[in-house]
Design a protein around this motif. Structure first.
Motif, PDB file in Angstrom:
ATOM      1  N   GLY A   1      11.448   4.369  14.881  1.00  0.00           N
ATOM      2  CA  GLY A   1      12.401   3.551  15.284  1.00  0.00           C
ATOM      3  C   GLY A   1      13.498   4.139  14.649  1.00  0.00           C
ATOM      4  N   ARG A   2      13.664   5.515  15.035  1.00  0.00           N
ATOM      5  CA  ARG A   2      14.880   6.108  14.730  1.00  0.00           C
ATOM      6  C   ARG A   2      16.237   5.803  16.094  1.00  0.00           C
TER       7      ARG A   2
ATOM      8  N   PRO B   1      12.976  -1.954  10.837  1.00  0.00           N
ATOM      9  CA  PRO B   1      14.067  -0.746  10.017  1.00  0.00           C
ATOM     10  C   PRO B   1      13.636   0.712  10.504  1.00  0.00           C
ATOM     11  N   VAL B   2      13.872   1.678   9.853  1.00  0.00           N
ATOM     12  CA  VAL B   2      13.244   3.282  10.331  1.00  0.00           C
ATOM     13  C   VAL B   2      12.011   3.211   9.643  1.00  0.00           C
ATOM     14  N   THR B   3      10.806   3.934  10.093  1.00  0.00           N
ATOM     15  CA  THR B   3       9.812   3.916   9.147  1.00  0.00           C
ATOM     16  C   THR B   3       9.391   4.789   9.447  1.00  0.00           C
ATOM     17  N   VAL B   4       8.393   5.654   7.575  1.00  0.00           N
ATOM     18  CA  VAL B   4       7.917   7.440   7.965  1.00  0.00           C
ATOM     19  C   VAL B   4       7.035   6.884   7.414  1.00  0.00           C
ATOM     20  N   GLY B   5       6.011   7.592   8.318  1.00  0.00           N
ATOM     21  CA  GLY B   5       4.957   7.784   7.222  1.00  0.00           C
ATOM     22  C   GLY B   5       4.640   9.327   6.960  1.00  0.00           C
TER      23      GLY B   5
ATOM     24  N   GLY C   1       0.906   7.564   3.212  1.00  0.00           N
ATOM     25  CA  GLY C   1       2.685   6.690   1.945  1.00  0.00           C
ATOM     26  C   GLY C   1       2.504   6.181   3.614  1.00  0.00           C
ATOM     27  N   VAL C   2       3.511   5.310   3.733  1.00  0.00           N
ATOM     28  CA  VAL C   2       4.872   4.910   4.593  1.00  0.00           C
ATOM     29  C   VAL C   2       6.082   3.913   4.258  1.00  0.00           C
ATOM     30  N   GLY C   3       7.322   4.686   4.653  1.00  0.00           N
ATOM     31  CA  GLY C   3       8.486   3.821   4.152  1.00  0.00           C
ATOM     32  C   GLY C   3       9.656   3.654   4.585  1.00  0.00           C
ATOM     33  N   HIS C   4      10.549   2.525   4.504  1.00  0.00           N
ATOM     34  CA  HIS C   4      11.073   1.970   6.019  1.00  0.00           C
ATOM     35  C   HIS C   4      12.652   2.603   4.785  1.00  0.00           C
TER      36      HIS C   4
ATOM     37  N   LEU D   1       0.723   6.129  11.528  1.00  0.00           N
ATOM     38  CA  LEU D   1       0.822   5.112  10.170  1.00  0.00           C
ATOM     39  C   LEU D   1       1.802   4.517  10.662  1.00  0.00           C
ATOM     40  N   ALA D   2       3.215   5.092  10.660  1.00  0.00           N
ATOM     41  CA  ALA D   2       4.708   4.780  10.703  1.00  0.00           C
ATOM     42  C   ALA D   2       4.413   3.720  11.651  1.00  0.00           C
ATOM     43  N   LYS D   3       4.174   4.441  13.050  1.00  0.00           N
ATOM     44  CA  LYS D   3       3.842   3.302  14.799  1.00  0.00           C
ATOM     45  C   LYS D   3       3.525   1.912  14.051  1.00  0.00           C
ATOM     46  N   VAL D   4       1.913   2.595  13.519  1.00  0.00           N
ATOM     47  CA  VAL D   4       1.257   0.970  12.987  1.00  0.00           C
ATOM     48  C   VAL D   4       1.333  -0.255  12.033  1.00  0.00           C
ATOM     49  N   THR D   5       2.546   0.427  11.546  1.00  0.00           N
ATOM     50  CA  THR D   5       3.052  -0.129   9.661  1.00  0.00           C
ATOM     51  C   THR D   5       4.026  -0.254  10.823  1.00  0.00           C
TER      52      THR D   5
END
Length: 254
Positions: free
Chosen positions: A32-33, A39-43, A84-87, A170-174
């Motif tokens: 998502g950058r 959001p931008v999302t990090v897995g 974990g996944v963070g946004h 994980l990041a992409k699916v979320t």
């Protein structure tokens, strides 16, 4: 099949790092950058020496079909020691910039694991997770401070390292599930997020030109329709930032 598509990530890099003393490793990747909305999302996926080979088929999320990514999630979650996944929201990106927002999302992802790894393997050649010394650790008032662990960067880590490839899934699916659920809502349907996930697809750009940006867009970016001919902000949706959906099964076909 292209050469990139034929590559299979493995744990060779992780095992070498563990032999060097980094017993608990975290693979980390972002999605998502480059999007215009959302959001931008990090897995992050944490492994140690007890983790055997990754589930069969784990690879960079961009190389997997949407249904294969979704099916892979529970297998990755069972395989990893922690995950974990963070946004960081569009509003936060506007407030602090994309690099600091990546750092914020990464710290949130690490906090979600409940584990401080010995080393983070970060895809790419830039360490965006470690805060510059002159600004200290980034934390918003509602976030507990997170001390970031040491980081090693690696170009194409998502193609080489199973932990990083798993984190990208994980990041992409979320994030896809979030954009699909928001995109299905009437007030956002015109932007086509169910298909484009907030990226600069033609239908998204056309909607921006006609409707202007909404509160889920990154308004600090140069968006079509963001400013009208008189220099005034264009009219778009103007609602409070919605709660992120948690249903990871509602993803689109791109």
């Amino acid at each position: 099949m292209s050469p990139a598509g034929s590559r299979r990530p493995s744990l060779r890099v992780e095992r070498a790092l563990q032999r060097d003393g980094h017993r608990v490793l975290a693979g980390m990747d972002e999605v998502g950058r480059g999007a215009l909305a959302g959001p931008v999302t990090v897995g992050v996926v944490v492994i140690d020496e007890t983790c055997r080979s990754a589930p069969q088929g784990v690879k960079d999320s961009k190389l997997l079909a949407p249904h294969a990514r979704v099916a892979m999630v529970p297998r990755i979650q069972r395989w990893a020691v922690a995950h974990g996944v963070g946004h960081a929201s569009a509003a936060e990106i506007d407030e602090i910039g994309i690099i600091a927002a990546l750092r914020l999302a990464g710290c949130r992802a690490l906090a979600a694991t409940g584990i401080r790894p010995d080393l983070v393997i970060l895809d790419g050649n830039h360490d965006w997770l470690t805060a510059p010394e002159d600004i200290g650790l980034l934390a918003f008032a509602h976030d507990d401070p997170v001390e970031t662990p040491p980081v090693t960067t690696m170009v194409k880590a998502d193609l080489r390292c199973s932990s990083v490839a798993a984190a990208s899934v994980l990041a992409k699916v979320t994030r896809d599930a979030m954009m699909v659920q928001w995109g299905a809502a009437e007030q956002y349907a015109a932007y086509g997020w169910v298909e484009n996930k907030g990226y600069a697809a033609p239908e998204h750009l056309d909607a921006l030109r006609h409707l202007g940006p909404c509160e889920l867009h990154r308004r600090s970016w140069r968006l079509p329709g963001g400013v009208d001919d008189d220099g005034d902000p264009a009219v778009g949706c103007d609602q409070p930032y919605p709660t992120a959906p948690t249903d990871l099964t509602r993803v689109g076909e791109r």
